[in-house]
Design a protein around this motif. Structure first.
Motif, PDB file in Angstrom:
ATOM      1  N   ARG A 127       0.438  -1.385   0.263  1.00 29.48           N
ATOM      2  CA  ARG A 127      -0.196   0.111  -0.318  1.00 29.48           C
ATOM      3  C   ARG A 127       1.324   1.224   0.238  1.00 29.48           C
ATOM      4  NH1 ARG A 127      -4.334   0.942   4.501  1.00 29.48           N
ATOM      5  NH2 ARG A 127      -4.628   3.660   4.727  1.00 29.48           N
ATOM      6  N   ALA A 128       1.853   1.039   0.886  1.00 31.18           N
ATOM      7  CA  ALA A 128       2.711   2.793   0.942  1.00 31.18           C
ATOM      8  C   ALA A 128       3.736   2.535  -0.646  1.00 31.18           C
ATOM      9  CB  ALA A 128       3.755   2.718   1.774  1.00 31.18           C
ATOM     10  N   LEU A 129       4.134   1.481  -1.213  1.00 33.16           N
ATOM     11  CA  LEU A 129       4.681   1.975  -2.236  1.00 33.16           C
ATOM     12  C   LEU A 129       4.115   2.512  -2.950  1.00 33.16           C
ATOM     13  CD1 LEU A 129       7.403  -1.803  -2.133  1.00 33.16           C
ATOM     14  CD2 LEU A 129       7.776   0.569  -0.685  1.00 33.16           C
ATOM     15  N   ALA A 130       2.736   1.640  -3.649  1.00 37.48           N
ATOM     16  CA  ALA A 130       1.456   1.889  -4.292  1.00 37.48           C
ATOM     17  C   ALA A 130       1.955   3.442  -4.693  1.00 37.48           C
ATOM     18  CB  ALA A 130       0.687   1.260  -4.242  1.00 37.48           C
ATOM     19  N   ALA A 131       1.200   4.219  -3.142  1.00 41.36           N
ATOM     20  CA  ALA A 131       1.113   5.263  -2.606  1.00 41.36           C
ATOM     21  C   ALA A 131       2.710   6.746  -3.116  1.00 41.36           C
ATOM     22  CB  ALA A 131       0.969   6.051  -1.276  1.00 41.36           C
ATOM     23  N   TRP A 132       3.325   5.930  -3.157  1.00 43.31           N
ATOM     24  CA  TRP A 132       4.971   6.578  -3.541  1.00 43.31           C
ATOM     25  C   TRP A 132       5.440   6.183  -5.290  1.00 43.31           C
ATOM     26  CZ3 TRP A 132       8.940   3.738   0.589  1.00 43.31           C
ATOM     27  CH2 TRP A 132       8.245   3.960   1.656  1.00 43.31           C
ATOM     28  N   MET A 133       4.831   4.835  -5.744  1.00 41.29           N
ATOM     29  CA  MET A 133       5.221   4.668  -7.268  1.00 41.29           C
ATOM     30  C   MET A 133       3.572   5.623  -7.551  1.00 41.29           C
ATOM     31  SD  MET A 133       5.314   0.897  -6.768  1.00 41.29           S
ATOM     32  CE  MET A 133       5.038   0.158  -8.708  1.00 41.29           C
ATOM     33  N   ALA A 134       2.827   6.018  -6.737  1.00 40.64           N
ATOM     34  CA  ALA A 134       1.762   6.511  -8.045  1.00 40.64           C
ATOM     35  C   ALA A 134       2.294   8.332  -7.719  1.00 40.64           C
ATOM     36  CB  ALA A 134       0.310   6.773  -7.107  1.00 40.64           C
ATOM     37  N   ARG A 135       3.053   8.567  -7.511  1.00 42.93           N
ATOM     38  CA  ARG A 135       3.517   9.801  -6.955  1.00 42.93           C
ATOM     39  C   ARG A 135       5.012  10.222  -8.695  1.00 42.93           C
ATOM     40  NH1 ARG A 135       2.569  10.614  -1.958  1.00 42.93           N
ATOM     41  NH2 ARG A 135       4.669   9.480  -0.959  1.00 42.93           N
ATOM     42  N   ALA A 136       5.650   9.471  -8.597  1.00 40.07           N
ATOM     43  CA  ALA A 136       6.739   8.578  -8.676  1.00 40.07           C
ATOM     44  C   ALA A 136       6.086   8.948 -10.751  1.00 40.07           C
ATOM     45  CB  ALA A 136       7.514   8.160  -8.410  1.00 40.07           C
ATOM     46  N   GLY A 137       5.460   8.233 -10.971  1.00 45.34           N
ATOM     47  CA  GLY A 137       4.609   7.826 -12.532  1.00 45.34           C
ATOM     48  C   GLY A 137       3.670   8.553 -12.579  1.00 45.34           C
ATOM     49  N   HIS A 138       3.563   9.512 -12.312  1.00 43.65           N
ATOM     50  CA  HIS A 138       2.457  10.799 -12.246  1.00 43.65           C
ATOM     51  C   HIS A 138       1.854  10.967 -13.839  1.00 43.65           C
ATOM     52  CE1 HIS A 138      -0.801  13.634 -11.746  1.00 43.65           C
ATOM     53  NE2 HIS A 138       0.500  14.360 -12.946  1.00 43.65           N
ATOM     54  N   GLY A 139       3.646  11.051 -14.359  1.00 47.03           N
ATOM     55  CA  GLY A 139       3.245  11.896 -16.092  1.00 47.03           C
ATOM     56  C   GLY A 139       2.742  10.246 -17.197  1.00 47.03           C
ATOM     57  N   LEU A 140       2.969   9.510 -16.259  1.00 49.20           N
ATOM     58  CA  LEU A 140       2.636   7.886 -17.299  1.00 49.20           C
ATOM     59  C   LEU A 140       0.948   7.787 -17.070  1.00 49.20           C
ATOM     60  CD1 LEU A 140       5.969   7.846 -16.836  1.00 49.20           C
ATOM     61  CD2 LEU A 140       5.861   4.749 -16.533  1.00 49.20           C
ATOM     62  N   LEU A 141       0.771   8.128 -15.762  1.00 45.54           N
ATOM     63  CA  LEU A 141      -0.750   7.374 -15.443  1.00 45.54           C
ATOM     64  C   LEU A 141      -1.428   8.513 -15.602  1.00 45.54           C
ATOM     65  CD1 LEU A 141       0.370   6.080 -11.830  1.00 45.54           C
ATOM     66  CD2 LEU A 141      -0.333   4.999 -13.463  1.00 45.54           C
ATOM     67  N   THR A 142      -1.092   9.593 -16.008  1.00 46.08           N
ATOM     68  CA  THR A 142      -2.508  10.480 -16.645  1.00 46.08           C
ATOM     69  C   THR A 142      -3.209   9.842 -17.525  1.00 46.08           C
ATOM     70  OG1 THR A 142      -0.982  12.352 -15.703  1.00 46.08           O
ATOM     71  CG2 THR A 142      -2.772  13.033 -17.702  1.00 46.08           C
TER      72      THR A 142
END
Length: 270
Positions: A127-142
């Protein structure tokens, strides 16, 4: 949802007694859970103030990857060269994916977190790792159409009981609202563990190991996909997945991992 605040006439609005009771009941349940299962640091297991958190020492030990980074590989750059900057490695050997991003380096605390999830059955870490990944990959996920976890072979899944990539993807989907496609890719050949293999050996090891589920081949065409895994090392496994998805017609394939091995002047020996 009932809340306290100002109503349309400027009067203080108070939530009804039933809503207040539910709120206080939830707070009481949370305090009771903290008493029974005190929150511990995700890495060192020392007491902390809240669940799914790190203590200050471990937080400082996480090597978060921040800008500037290579546009393709997501590796740190020594200088900010502006938008679209590429590292020498990306220019010399372009990857099969379009872009890659990772939340932190696979070193020290980062390795402890990954191993806790992968080998220690610590699903709470995901859960914590996914939150950090969401921030790091914001440009990919948009504008991504779907998240695709790297699959395990069924024999390994049976032995481990869960797929760490699928757990990360599930939490990412909950956080972002992007569709989760855990059955899009299949691992049809059991491969030996990649640890200790050279890049060439890793590439050979995963050749022909993946395929698209027969009933989803048509769906992939034109889609923007984000492959999710726990660690990016040489990228051999992710590249094998990308080639299969590219042949099926994916318009864009990005990679998002919790950690990655950083080589060159930014490398940390592990």
């Amino acid at each position: 949802m009932p809340r306290s605040g100002m109503d349309g006439d400027g009067e203080i609005f108070q939530p009804p007694a039933r809503a207040l009771f539910r709120q206080r009941l939830g707070q009481g349940a949370a305090r009771g859970l903290d008493w029974l299962l005190p929150p511990l640091c995700l890495a060192c297991r020392h007491p902390v103030g809240s669940h799914h958190a790190l203590c200050p020492t471990c937080w400082r030990g996480v090597g978060f990857i921040t800008a500037p980074v290579c546009e393709r590989l997501g590796t740190p750059l020594a200088f900010d060269l502006g938008p679209g900057a590429l590292s020498p490695q990306a220019i010399a050997s372009p990857p099969a994916f379009d872009r890659a991003r990772a939340a932190f380096r696979f070193d020290a605390t980062g390795r402890t977190l990954i191993h806790a999830l992968k080998y220690g059955d610590r699903l709470d870490v995901a859960r914590a790792l996914a939150a950090w990944m969401a921030r790091a990959g914001h440009g990919l996920l948009t504008d991504a159409d779907a998240l695709v976890p790297v699959p395990l072979h069924w024999t390994r899944l049976l032995a481990r009981r869960f797929n760490q990539a699928a757990e990360l993807t599930r939490h990412l989907s909950d956080l972002t609202g992007i569709a989760n496609e855990p059955l899009l890719l299949k691992r049809v050949r059991r491969t030996r563990h990649q640890v200790g293999l050279t890049r060439a050996q890793r590439l050979d090891n995963v050749t022909g190991a993946f395929r698209v589920a027969e009933d989803r081949e048509g769906w992939i065409r034109g889609k923007r996909l984000v492959l999710v895994d726990d660690v990016l090392t040489t990228g051999a496994t992710l590249e094998a997945c990308c080639r299969v998805l590219r042949r099926a017609g994916a318009a864009r394939i990005d990679v998002l991992t919790a950690a990655r091995v950083v080589e060159g002047p930014f490398a940390v020996h592990i």
